[in-house]
Each structure stands twice: as structure tokens, then as C-alpha cells.
Design a protein around this motif. Structure first.
Motif, PDB file in Angstrom:
ATOM      1  N   MET A   1     -20.151 -46.173 -39.318  1.00  0.00           N
ATOM      2  CA  MET A   1     -19.763 -45.356 -40.471  1.00  0.00           C
ATOM      3  C   MET A   1     -20.952 -44.466 -40.815  1.00  0.00           C
ATOM      4  O   MET A   1     -21.824 -44.847 -41.596  1.00  0.00           O
ATOM      5  CB  MET A   1     -19.385 -46.260 -41.644  1.00  0.00           C
ATOM      6  N   ALA A   2     -20.994 -43.275 -40.221  1.00  0.00           N
ATOM      7  CA  ALA A   2     -22.157 -42.400 -40.389  1.00  0.00           C
ATOM      8  C   ALA A   2     -22.330 -41.954 -41.842  1.00  0.00           C
ATOM      9  O   ALA A   2     -23.432 -41.976 -42.392  1.00  0.00           O
ATOM     10  CB  ALA A   2     -22.025 -41.187 -39.478  1.00  0.00           C
ATOM     11  N   GLY A   3     -21.234 -41.564 -42.479  1.00  0.00           N
ATOM     12  CA  GLY A   3     -21.307 -41.140 -43.869  1.00  0.00           C
ATOM     13  C   GLY A   3     -22.366 -40.091 -44.106  1.00  0.00           C
ATOM     14  O   GLY A   3     -22.488 -39.127 -43.348  1.00  0.00           O
ATOM     15  N   ARG A   4     -23.147 -40.301 -45.144  1.00  0.00           N
ATOM     16  CA  ARG A   4     -24.219 -39.372 -45.490  1.00  0.00           C
ATOM     17  C   ARG A   4     -25.575 -39.821 -44.954  1.00  0.00           C
ATOM     18  O   ARG A   4     -26.613 -39.309 -45.382  1.00  0.00           O
ATOM     19  CB  ARG A   4     -24.298 -39.210 -47.012  1.00  0.00           C
ATOM     20  N   GLY A   5     -25.567 -40.766 -44.024  1.00  0.00           N
ATOM     21  CA  GLY A   5     -26.816 -41.240 -43.452  1.00  0.00           C
ATOM     22  C   GLY A   5     -27.597 -40.116 -42.790  1.00  0.00           C
ATOM     23  O   GLY A   5     -27.010 -39.219 -42.178  1.00  0.00           O
ATOM     24  N   PRO A   6     -28.928 -40.145 -42.885  1.00  0.00           N
ATOM     25  CA  PRO A   6     -29.751 -39.074 -42.321  1.00  0.00           C
ATOM     26  C   PRO A   6     -29.844 -39.169 -40.802  1.00  0.00           C
ATOM     27  O   PRO A   6     -29.621 -40.228 -40.206  1.00  0.00           O
ATOM     28  CB  PRO A   6     -31.125 -39.320 -42.959  1.00  0.00           C
ATOM     29  N   GLY A   7     -30.156 -38.033 -40.189  1.00  0.00           N
ATOM     30  CA  GLY A   7     -30.448 -38.009 -38.763  1.00  0.00           C
ATOM     31  C   GLY A   7     -29.250 -38.153 -37.852  1.00  0.00           C
ATOM     32  O   GLY A   7     -29.397 -38.494 -36.677  1.00  0.00           O
ATOM     33  N   VAL A   8     -28.059 -37.885 -38.357  1.00  0.00           N
ATOM     34  CA  VAL A   8     -26.856 -37.972 -37.524  1.00  0.00           C
ATOM     35  C   VAL A   8     -26.488 -36.559 -37.072  1.00  0.00           C
ATOM     36  O   VAL A   8     -25.954 -35.761 -37.851  1.00  0.00           O
ATOM     37  CB  VAL A   8     -25.683 -38.611 -38.285  1.00  0.00           C
ATOM     38  N   GLY A   9     -26.792 -36.240 -35.814  1.00  0.00           N
ATOM     39  CA  GLY A   9     -26.503 -34.926 -35.274  1.00  0.00           C
ATOM     40  C   GLY A   9     -25.389 -34.970 -34.256  1.00  0.00           C
ATOM     41  O   GLY A   9     -24.754 -36.009 -34.028  1.00  0.00           O
ATOM     42  N   LEU A  10     -25.148 -33.839 -33.613  1.00  0.00           N
ATOM     43  CA  LEU A  10     -24.113 -33.761 -32.593  1.00  0.00           C
ATOM     44  C   LEU A  10     -24.607 -34.374 -31.291  1.00  0.00           C
ATOM     45  O   LEU A  10     -25.773 -34.229 -30.925  1.00  0.00           O
ATOM     46  CB  LEU A  10     -23.737 -32.293 -32.343  1.00  0.00           C
ATOM     47  N   ASP A  11     -23.709 -35.032 -30.572  1.00  0.00           N
ATOM     48  CA  ASP A  11     -24.047 -35.478 -29.219  1.00  0.00           C
ATOM     49  C   ASP A  11     -23.780 -34.313 -28.261  1.00  0.00           C
ATOM     50  O   ASP A  11     -23.470 -33.188 -28.684  1.00  0.00           O
ATOM     51  CB  ASP A  11     -23.256 -36.733 -28.848  1.00  0.00           C
ATOM     52  N   ASP A  12     -23.897 -34.562 -26.955  1.00  0.00           N
ATOM     53  CA  ASP A  12     -23.736 -33.478 -25.985  1.00  0.00           C
ATOM     54  C   ASP A  12     -22.346 -32.859 -26.038  1.00  0.00           C
ATOM     55  O   ASP A  12     -22.201 -31.631 -25.953  1.00  0.00           O
ATOM     56  CB  ASP A  12     -24.023 -33.995 -24.572  1.00  0.00           C
ATOM     57  N   CYS A  66     -17.679 -38.053 -47.662  1.00  0.00           N
ATOM     58  CA  CYS A  66     -17.460 -39.087 -48.676  1.00  0.00           C
ATOM     59  C   CYS A  66     -18.697 -39.978 -48.763  1.00  0.00           C
ATOM     60  O   CYS A  66     -19.325 -40.303 -47.753  1.00  0.00           O
ATOM     61  CB  CYS A  66     -16.236 -39.922 -48.309  1.00  0.00           C
ATOM     62  N   ASP A  67     -19.058 -40.356 -49.967  1.00  0.00           N
ATOM     63  CA  ASP A  67     -20.190 -41.266 -50.157  1.00  0.00           C
ATOM     64  C   ASP A  67     -19.687 -42.693 -49.961  1.00  0.00           C
ATOM     65  O   ASP A  67     -19.047 -43.265 -50.838  1.00  0.00           O
ATOM     66  CB  ASP A  67     -20.783 -41.078 -51.557  1.00  0.00           C
ATOM     67  N   TYR A  68     -19.979 -43.250 -48.796  1.00  0.00           N
ATOM     68  CA  TYR A  68     -19.507 -44.592 -48.473  1.00  0.00           C
ATOM     69  C   TYR A  68     -20.409 -45.689 -49.034  1.00  0.00           C
ATOM     70  O   TYR A  68     -20.162 -46.881 -48.816  1.00  0.00           O
ATOM     71  CB  TYR A  68     -19.376 -44.750 -46.959  1.00  0.00           C
ATOM     72  N   GLY A  69     -21.456 -45.298 -49.754  1.00  0.00           N
ATOM     73  CA  GLY A  69     -22.295 -46.287 -50.424  1.00  0.00           C
ATOM     74  C   GLY A  69     -22.861 -47.320 -49.468  1.00  0.00           C
ATOM     75  O   GLY A  69     -23.466 -46.990 -48.447  1.00  0.00           O
ATOM     76  N   GLU A  70     -22.636 -48.592 -49.787  1.00  0.00           N
ATOM     77  CA  GLU A  70     -23.183 -49.693 -48.998  1.00  0.00           C
ATOM     78  C   GLU A  70     -22.582 -49.768 -47.592  1.00  0.00           C
ATOM     79  O   GLU A  70     -23.119 -50.450 -46.716  1.00  0.00           O
ATOM     80  CB  GLU A  70     -22.949 -51.015 -49.728  1.00  0.00           C
ATOM     81  N   THR A  96     -12.497 -47.552 -53.804  1.00  0.00           N
ATOM     82  CA  THR A  96     -13.835 -47.116 -54.199  1.00  0.00           C
ATOM     83  C   THR A  96     -14.837 -47.880 -53.351  1.00  0.00           C
ATOM     84  O   THR A  96     -14.798 -49.112 -53.305  1.00  0.00           O
ATOM     85  CB  THR A  96     -14.108 -47.381 -55.691  1.00  0.00           C
ATOM     86  N   PHE A  97     -15.716 -47.155 -52.672  1.00  0.00           N
ATOM     87  CA  PHE A  97     -16.685 -47.815 -51.799  1.00  0.00           C
ATOM     88  C   PHE A  97     -17.810 -48.419 -52.634  1.00  0.00           C
ATOM     89  O   PHE A  97     -18.311 -47.781 -53.573  1.00  0.00           O
ATOM     90  CB  PHE A  97     -17.237 -46.820 -50.778  1.00  0.00           C
ATOM     91  N   PRO A  98     -18.230 -49.632 -52.344  1.00  0.00           N
ATOM     92  CA  PRO A  98     -19.262 -50.297 -53.144  1.00  0.00           C
ATOM     93  C   PRO A  98     -20.558 -49.490 -53.148  1.00  0.00           C
ATOM     94  O   PRO A  98     -21.098 -49.155 -52.094  1.00  0.00           O
ATOM     95  CB  PRO A  98     -19.445 -51.650 -52.447  1.00  0.00           C
ATOM     96  N   GLY A  99     -21.007 -49.149 -54.344  1.00  0.00           N
ATOM     97  CA  GLY A  99     -22.207 -48.343 -54.475  1.00  0.00           C
ATOM     98  C   GLY A  99     -21.996 -46.888 -54.100  1.00  0.00           C
ATOM     99  O   GLY A  99     -22.971 -46.136 -53.987  1.00  0.00           O
ATOM    100  N   GLY A 100     -20.743 -46.487 -53.912  1.00  0.00           N
ATOM    101  CA  GLY A 100     -20.452 -45.124 -53.470  1.00  0.00           C
ATOM    102  C   GLY A 100     -19.382 -44.444 -54.314  1.00  0.00           C
ATOM    103  O   GLY A 100     -19.324 -44.613 -55.528  1.00  0.00           O
ATOM    104  N   GLU A 101     -18.497 -43.754 -53.641  1.00  0.00           N
ATOM    105  CA  GLU A 101     -17.543 -42.845 -54.269  1.00  0.00           C
ATOM    106  C   GLU A 101     -16.121 -43.376 -54.105  1.00  0.00           C
ATOM    107  O   GLU A 101     -15.803 -44.059 -53.135  1.00  0.00           O
ATOM    108  CB  GLU A 101     -17.679 -41.488 -53.571  1.00  0.00           C
ATOM    109  N   SER A 102     -15.267 -43.038 -55.048  1.00  0.00           N
ATOM    110  CA  SER A 102     -13.848 -43.321 -54.865  1.00  0.00           C
ATOM    111  C   SER A 102     -13.229 -42.221 -54.017  1.00  0.00           C
ATOM    112  O   SER A 102     -13.709 -41.071 -53.996  1.00  0.00           O
ATOM    113  CB  SER A 102     -13.118 -43.415 -56.208  1.00  0.00           C
ATOM    114  N   MET A 103     -12.165 -42.528 -53.328  1.00  0.00           N
ATOM    115  CA  MET A 103     -11.498 -41.521 -52.503  1.00  0.00           C
ATOM    116  C   MET A 103     -10.774 -40.494 -53.375  1.00  0.00           C
ATOM    117  O   MET A 103     -10.598 -39.347 -52.974  1.00  0.00           O
ATOM    118  CB  MET A 103     -10.559 -42.189 -51.503  1.00  0.00           C
ATOM    119  N   ARG A 104     -10.379 -40.885 -54.573  1.00  0.00           N
ATOM    120  CA  ARG A 104      -9.809 -39.919 -55.509  1.00  0.00           C
ATOM    121  C   ARG A 104     -10.841 -38.862 -55.880  1.00  0.00           C
ATOM    122  O   ARG A 104     -10.537 -37.661 -55.913  1.00  0.00           O
ATOM    123  CB  ARG A 104      -9.310 -40.615 -56.776  1.00  0.00           C
TER     124      ARG A 104
END
Length: 212
Positions: A1-12, A66-70, A96-104
């Protein structure tokens, strides 16, 4: 679940798909670009912006993933075993994701971003102007659900792939879904030339490209 995690770029594969985007959009005039602040969206747009250096581009925070929080960075094989995942799939308006955002909340701010951006482009460039928003899969699905008048609980029925293009024309009457998850040629989105007879609905279009 990549979410807003840093350093996630495109693969080849993703880089190859992004490199094809300028050619696919070559016949489509764009007035502006808005995009999620995440690295993978910036990398998706890089070839297009290099090919069109005159095209104004801006970061739109409301197009963020989406902010998937934990859950951010978690393995989907493990997250799929949690009771919340069943709610996400079957009743997302209650999720609502724990520590994150609701889908609404996710849908509300994403739809507002696109509708606000569309109104601004139309005011500045006219009713036939097109612009591009580069964002993420769940965001695009939520925007499409709104355009179709679907409840958020049905949005998991919509599928969009990476580097696909979904086109929505917003009008004073209603939105029109013109393309969904298109990975082919896009020349048909170009406005009719001056003097030609319009056969489609009037209003500006948001071309939403997936940067997931």
C-alpha cells in the motif's frame, strides 16, 4: 500500500508508459496541468512537460493519494485479512483508515479540486478548453463515480490503470464521461476546428491521467 509514502517512483514499465503520453496527447490541446504532489505523478508528467515546456503546471494538494495512515507501506496480502478491508471494498463510504483519511473525505476534496479547476480553465480559456489532472487510481475512480451520479459505495466497480486517461466533460447540465481508463490514441478528445459543427455536449473537459 504505497499511499503517500516517500520515494515511490515509476518502475521501468511505468517510465515507458509515461514516455508514450506526449505522443498519445499530441493532437490534444491542453490549457493547463494540475497534479498530485507525489513523486510518481511528477515522473508520469515529466515527459509531457518536457515536450510542452510552455504548458503551465501546478501542484494541487487535493489531488493527493488517499491518506492510508497506519496502512501506508503495509503489505496488501496482510491488509486484506483485516476487517476494514472488507468495508473498503463493500461499503467504502463507511471506511476510515486508522490514523488517516476517510474515503468520503477523499472523494469530497478530489471532486472539489477537479470541479474548481475546470471552472477556472473554462473562465480563462473558454468552454472548449481541455486541461489535465494527474492523480491516483482511487482518486480517479471517486471522481468518475461523482460524474456518473454513483454512490461512493459503488466506486470499486470502476477500473482505471496506470497511465490511462479518463476524460470528463463538465457542463451546466451534467458531467459527461467521454473516456474511461483509455490507454490508446486520444486525438478524438480535441475540440472541433473553428466553423465545424459540434455534435457533443458543450463545456470544458478535464482529462484525468492515472499516476498510480
Amino acid at each position: 500500500m504505497a499511499g503517500r509514502g516517500p520515494g515511490v517512483g515509476l518502475d521501468d514499465l511505468g517510465a515507458t508508459q509515461a514516455a508514450a503520453l506526449p505522443g498519445r496527447l499530441a493532437g490534444v490541446p491542453l490549457a493547463a496541468v494540475a497534479h498530485s504532489p507525489l513523486q510518481r505523478c511528477r515522473e508520469t508528467l515529466a515527459p509531457l512537460l518536457a515536450a510542452r515546456p510552455e504548458l503551465p503546471a501546478r501542484v494541487e494538494e487535493r489531488l493527493n493519494e488517499c491518506d492510508y495512515g497506519e496502512w501506508t507501506g503495509g503489505k496488501l496480502s496482510e491488509l486484506s485479512q483485516r476487517p476494514l478491508m472488507d468495508i473498503v471494498q463493500r461499503h467504502p463510504s463507511a471506511a476510515t483508515f486508522p490514523g488517516g483519511e476517510s474515503m468520503r473525505a477523499m472523494q469530497h476534496r478530489a471532486v472539489a479540486a477537479v470541479r474548481d479547476g475546470d471552472a477556472q480553465v473554462e473562465a480563462e480559456h473558454g468552454a472548449d478548453a481541455l486541461w489535465l489532472a494527474c492523480t491516483h487510481g482511487d482518486i480517479i475512480k471517486a471522481i468518475v463515480a461523482d460524474a456518473l451520479g454513483m454512490h461512493l459505495d459503488l466506486f470499486q466497480r470502476i477500473a482505471v490503470g496506470p497511465a490511462s486517461v479518463t476524460a470528463i466533460r463538465y457542463t451546466s447540465e451534467r458531467p459527461f464521461l467521454l473516456r474511461l481508463g483509455d490507454t490508446g490514441a486520444l486525438d478524438g478528445l480535441a475540440p472541433a476546428p473553428p466553423g465545424a459543427t459540434r455534435t457533443g455536449p458543450e463545456g470544458s473537459s478535464a482529462v484525468v491521467g492515472g499516476g498510480t
